[in-house]
Design a protein around this motif. Structure first.
Motif, PDB file in Angstrom:
ATOM      1  N   LEU A 145      -4.561  20.541   1.282  1.00  0.00           N
ATOM      2  CA  LEU A 145      -3.820  21.214   2.341  1.00  0.00           C
ATOM      3  C   LEU A 145      -2.751  22.124   1.764  1.00  0.00           C
ATOM      4  O   LEU A 145      -2.441  23.184   2.304  1.00  0.00           O
ATOM      5  CB  LEU A 145      -3.186  20.190   3.280  1.00  0.00           C
ATOM      6  N   THR A 146      -2.184  21.708   0.625  1.00  0.00           N
ATOM      7  CA  THR A 146      -1.164  22.526  -0.023  1.00  0.00           C
ATOM      8  C   THR A 146      -1.781  23.726  -0.722  1.00  0.00           C
ATOM      9  O   THR A 146      -1.267  24.844  -0.657  1.00  0.00           O
ATOM     10  CB  THR A 146      -0.374  21.685  -1.040  1.00  0.00           C
ATOM     11  N   ALA A 147      -2.914  23.512  -1.392  1.00  0.00           N
ATOM     12  CA  ALA A 147      -3.526  24.569  -2.191  1.00  0.00           C
ATOM     13  C   ALA A 147      -4.357  25.535  -1.364  1.00  0.00           C
ATOM     14  O   ALA A 147      -4.506  26.705  -1.716  1.00  0.00           O
ATOM     15  CB  ALA A 147      -4.392  23.948  -3.288  1.00  0.00           C
ATOM     16  N   GLU A 148      -4.938  25.059  -0.260  1.00  0.00           N
ATOM     17  CA  GLU A 148      -5.867  25.884   0.507  1.00  0.00           C
ATOM     18  C   GLU A 148      -5.417  25.975   1.965  1.00  0.00           C
ATOM     19  O   GLU A 148      -6.152  25.631   2.882  1.00  0.00           O
ATOM     20  CB  GLU A 148      -7.280  25.289   0.445  1.00  0.00           C
ATOM     21  N   ARG A 149      -4.203  26.386   2.164  1.00  0.00           N
ATOM     22  CA  ARG A 149      -3.670  26.418   3.530  1.00  0.00           C
ATOM     23  C   ARG A 149      -4.512  27.332   4.420  1.00  0.00           C
ATOM     24  O   ARG A 149      -4.483  28.546   4.270  1.00  0.00           O
ATOM     25  CB  ARG A 149      -2.227  26.943   3.535  1.00  0.00           C
ATOM     26  N   ARG A 205       0.831  -1.208   0.000  1.00  0.00           N
ATOM     27  CA  ARG A 205       0.000   0.000   0.000  1.00  0.00           C
ATOM     28  C   ARG A 205       0.862   1.252   0.000  1.00  0.00           C
ATOM     29  O   ARG A 205       0.535   2.251  -0.643  1.00  0.00           O
ATOM     30  CB  ARG A 205      -0.938  -0.021   1.207  1.00  0.00           C
ATOM     31  N   ALA A 206       1.983   1.220   0.732  1.00  0.00           N
ATOM     32  CA  ALA A 206       2.865   2.382   0.772  1.00  0.00           C
ATOM     33  C   ALA A 206       3.481   2.653  -0.594  1.00  0.00           C
ATOM     34  O   ALA A 206       3.605   3.811  -1.024  1.00  0.00           O
ATOM     35  CB  ALA A 206       3.965   2.170   1.812  1.00  0.00           C
ATOM     36  N   GLU A 207       3.874   1.587  -1.302  1.00  0.00           N
ATOM     37  CA  GLU A 207       4.438   1.773  -2.639  1.00  0.00           C
ATOM     38  C   GLU A 207       3.394   2.360  -3.587  1.00  0.00           C
ATOM     39  O   GLU A 207       3.693   3.242  -4.388  1.00  0.00           O
ATOM     40  CB  GLU A 207       4.951   0.433  -3.175  1.00  0.00           C
ATOM     41  N   ARG A 208       2.153   1.886  -3.461  1.00  0.00           N
ATOM     42  CA  ARG A 208       1.098   2.428  -4.311  1.00  0.00           C
ATOM     43  C   ARG A 208       0.811   3.878  -3.945  1.00  0.00           C
ATOM     44  O   ARG A 208       0.563   4.715  -4.810  1.00  0.00           O
ATOM     45  CB  ARG A 208      -0.168   1.570  -4.163  1.00  0.00           C
ATOM     46  N   PHE A 209       0.863   4.197  -2.653  1.00  0.00           N
ATOM     47  CA  PHE A 209       0.657   5.572  -2.215  1.00  0.00           C
ATOM     48  C   PHE A 209       1.735   6.480  -2.817  1.00  0.00           C
ATOM     49  O   PHE A 209       1.455   7.597  -3.271  1.00  0.00           O
ATOM     50  CB  PHE A 209       0.679   5.622  -0.694  1.00  0.00           C
ATOM     51  N   ALA A 210       2.972   5.983  -2.827  1.00  0.00           N
ATOM     52  CA  ALA A 210       4.060   6.767  -3.410  1.00  0.00           C
ATOM     53  C   ALA A 210       3.806   7.025  -4.892  1.00  0.00           C
ATOM     54  O   ALA A 210       4.054   8.128  -5.399  1.00  0.00           O
ATOM     55  CB  ALA A 210       5.388   6.026  -3.226  1.00  0.00           C
ATOM     56  N   GLN A 211       3.292   6.021  -5.612  1.00  0.00           N
ATOM     57  CA  GLN A 211       2.983   6.195  -7.028  1.00  0.00           C
ATOM     58  C   GLN A 211       1.900   7.254  -7.228  1.00  0.00           C
ATOM     59  O   GLN A 211       2.011   8.115  -8.109  1.00  0.00           O
ATOM     60  CB  GLN A 211       2.531   4.868  -7.631  1.00  0.00           C
ATOM     61  N   LEU A 212       0.857   7.194  -6.409  1.00  0.00           N
ATOM     62  CA  LEU A 212      -0.230   8.160  -6.538  1.00  0.00           C
ATOM     63  C   LEU A 212       0.243   9.579  -6.218  1.00  0.00           C
ATOM     64  O   LEU A 212      -0.180  10.549  -6.859  1.00  0.00           O
ATOM     65  CB  LEU A 212      -1.384   7.771  -5.614  1.00  0.00           C
ATOM     66  N   LEU A 213       1.130   9.699  -5.233  1.00  0.00           N
ATOM     67  CA  LEU A 213       1.688  11.017  -4.928  1.00  0.00           C
ATOM     68  C   LEU A 213       2.519  11.540  -6.085  1.00  0.00           C
ATOM     69  O   LEU A 213       2.456  12.728  -6.438  1.00  0.00           O
ATOM     70  CB  LEU A 213       2.551  10.939  -3.659  1.00  0.00           C
ATOM     71  N   ASP A 214       3.317  10.651  -6.716  1.00  0.00           N
ATOM     72  CA  ASP A 214       4.103  11.055  -7.885  1.00  0.00           C
ATOM     73  C   ASP A 214       3.190  11.573  -8.980  1.00  0.00           C
ATOM     74  O   ASP A 214       3.443  12.620  -9.595  1.00  0.00           O
ATOM     75  CB  ASP A 214       4.916   9.860  -8.413  1.00  0.00           C
ATOM     76  N   ALA A 266       0.118  12.750  -8.745  1.00  0.00           N
ATOM     77  CA  ALA A 266      -0.548  13.988  -8.345  1.00  0.00           C
ATOM     78  C   ALA A 266       0.375  15.195  -8.465  1.00  0.00           C
ATOM     79  O   ALA A 266      -0.082  16.321  -8.693  1.00  0.00           O
ATOM     80  CB  ALA A 266      -1.060  13.864  -6.908  1.00  0.00           C
ATOM     81  N   ASN A 267       1.677  14.967  -8.342  1.00  0.00           N
ATOM     82  CA  ASN A 267       2.650  16.055  -8.435  1.00  0.00           C
ATOM     83  C   ASN A 267       3.268  16.180  -9.824  1.00  0.00           C
ATOM     84  O   ASN A 267       4.318  16.791  -9.995  1.00  0.00           O
ATOM     85  CB  ASN A 267       3.764  15.855  -7.400  1.00  0.00           C
ATOM     86  N   GLY A 268       2.622  15.579 -10.828  1.00  0.00           N
ATOM     87  CA  GLY A 268       3.078  15.730 -12.197  1.00  0.00           C
ATOM     88  C   GLY A 268       4.036  14.664 -12.665  1.00  0.00           C
ATOM     89  O   GLY A 268       4.581  14.779 -13.778  1.00  0.00           O
ATOM     90  N   GLY A 269       4.266  13.633 -11.876  1.00  0.00           N
ATOM     91  CA  GLY A 269       5.169  12.565 -12.285  1.00  0.00           C
ATOM     92  C   GLY A 269       4.531  11.649 -13.319  1.00  0.00           C
ATOM     93  O   GLY A 269       3.361  11.812 -13.688  1.00  0.00           O
ATOM     94  N   ARG A 270       5.302  10.658 -13.757  1.00  0.00           N
ATOM     95  CA  ARG A 270       4.791   9.765 -14.796  1.00  0.00           C
ATOM     96  C   ARG A 270       3.663   8.916 -14.241  1.00  0.00           C
ATOM     97  O   ARG A 270       3.605   8.612 -13.046  1.00  0.00           O
ATOM     98  CB  ARG A 270       5.909   8.860 -15.307  1.00  0.00           C
ATOM     99  N   LEU A 278      -6.398  10.244   0.648  1.00  0.00           N
ATOM    100  CA  LEU A 278      -5.272  10.854   1.352  1.00  0.00           C
ATOM    101  C   LEU A 278      -4.487  11.779   0.439  1.00  0.00           C
ATOM    102  O   LEU A 278      -4.033  12.850   0.857  1.00  0.00           O
ATOM    103  CB  LEU A 278      -4.355   9.762   1.906  1.00  0.00           C
ATOM    104  N   VAL A 279      -4.309  11.367  -0.824  1.00  0.00           N
ATOM    105  CA  VAL A 279      -3.611  12.226  -1.777  1.00  0.00           C
ATOM    106  C   VAL A 279      -4.384  13.526  -1.965  1.00  0.00           C
ATOM    107  O   VAL A 279      -3.803  14.612  -2.039  1.00  0.00           O
ATOM    108  CB  VAL A 279      -3.436  11.499  -3.129  1.00  0.00           C
ATOM    109  N   GLU A 280      -5.731  13.427  -2.023  1.00  0.00           N
ATOM    110  CA  GLU A 280      -6.557  14.623  -2.191  1.00  0.00           C
ATOM    111  C   GLU A 280      -6.430  15.545  -0.982  1.00  0.00           C
ATOM    112  O   GLU A 280      -6.368  16.766  -1.115  1.00  0.00           O
ATOM    113  CB  GLU A 280      -8.014  14.216  -2.386  1.00  0.00           C
ATOM    114  N   VAL A 281      -6.374  14.960   0.218  1.00  0.00           N
ATOM    115  CA  VAL A 281      -6.174  15.782   1.416  1.00  0.00           C
ATOM    116  C   VAL A 281      -4.844  16.520   1.327  1.00  0.00           C
ATOM    117  O   VAL A 281      -4.756  17.715   1.613  1.00  0.00           O
ATOM    118  CB  VAL A 281      -6.210  14.910   2.685  1.00  0.00           C
TER     119      VAL A 281
END
Length: 285
Positions: free
Chosen positions: A47-51, A10-19, A21-25, A40-43
């Motif tokens: 949090l970054t966009a609407e601090r 799950r952590a590896e998949r989370f890392a992929q989704l974060l990549d 979301a941040n413009g990665g492949r 969690l990625v949406e949160v």
């Protein structure tokens, strides 16, 4: 179902989704956990966009730092990689190590995102109502809490807490018929989810303890929902009665499960929106 957010897969998949979301492949894979992890990625994105302008106290900062350091030590983040010996294993080790490093980094991001979302930052949105700018963040924070829950009992209790929150919101949008009905729809959905999780645990374990949370919830929720019957609009009163009917059905299901467990019936095979549907105890027991 595996509810451990921090398992390696799950952590590896989370890392992929974060990549991503941040413009990665893009990673052309899917996981059964994508729904929870995407929340969690949406949160993290929101949090970054609407601090929100919220002051986080020093005690929380100290506690968060200690938690992150402890997680880093436990997961080996920052520890030197083992030296490869030779052959195919040596050739594959850098790639494997890189993936694990990203996964461990994702674990820390998950801990941080969860801790922040459930603490001072979420305080800015906890009183938001449907239609408010921060209401979306409030609901995203709730989804993050569910994703971080460690067991079905915790998830069930969270759903019931959210149902209480929806009831508070319904009382605050009393002049908006459409909004009132929509909030009660969400409240009923949370009620069904919470009751189903807790009754399932009780049936599987043949232990009525999980039903105590259901009984406590129903006692308070019935009283407050009944107070909404004084609305002048006939359609609103009818909608409120539907929610009361759901609470009554949940109470009957909890009572039936208690009786089935007490007389030693096996876990029910049949199930519906409120969880396992037990058979009636034989009259001679």
């Amino acid at each position: 179902m595996d509810s451990d957010l921090f398992s390696r897969r799950r952590a590896e998949r989370f890392a992929q989704l974060l990549d991503e979301a941040n413009g990665g492949r893009r990673h052309h894979v899917r996981s059964k956990a994508d729904g929870e992890l995407t929340a969690l990625v949406e949160v993290s994105r929101r949090l970054t966009a609407e601090r929100p302008d919220v002051e986080v106290d020093a005690e929380f900062r100290t506690g968060l730092r200690a938690m992150l350091v402890a997680t880093a030590e436990r997961e080996g983040v920052g520890a030197p990689a083992r030296t490869a010996t030779s052959g195919v294993r040596g050739a594959l080790l850098p790639a494997i190590t890189g993936r694990r490093a990203r996964a461990r980094g994702a674990i820390l991001v998950g801990v941080a995102a969860g801790a922040v979302a459930l603490s001072g930052i979420s305080a800015a949105s906890e009183n938001a109502l449907p239609g408010d700018a921060l209401y979306g963040m409030k609901r995203s924070t709730e989804r993050a809490q569910l994703a971080l829950a460690s067991s079905d009992i915790s998830r069930g209790q969270l759903f019931l807490d959210f149902a209480r929150t929806r009831l508070d919101e319904a009382a605050s949008v009393r002049d908006d018929r459409i909004g009132f009905s929509a909030v009660l729809d969400d409240m009923d959905a949370d009620t069904r989810q919470g009751v189903r999780l807790l009754t399932t645990v009780a049936a599987q374990r043949s232990d009525p303890t999980a039903l105590d949370a259901v009984d406590t919830f129903l006692a308070g929720q019935r009283r407050v929902v009944s107070g909404l019957l004084d609305r002048p609009d006939h359609a609103d009163r009818d909608r409120t009665r539907r929610s009361l009917s759901l609470l009554d059905a949940a109470g009957k299901r909890a009572d039936a499960l208690r009786e089935a467990i007490a007389c030693g019936l096996p876990a029910p095979q049949a199930s519906d929106m409120l969880g396992p549907a037990p058979a009636t105890c034989p009259a001679d027991r």
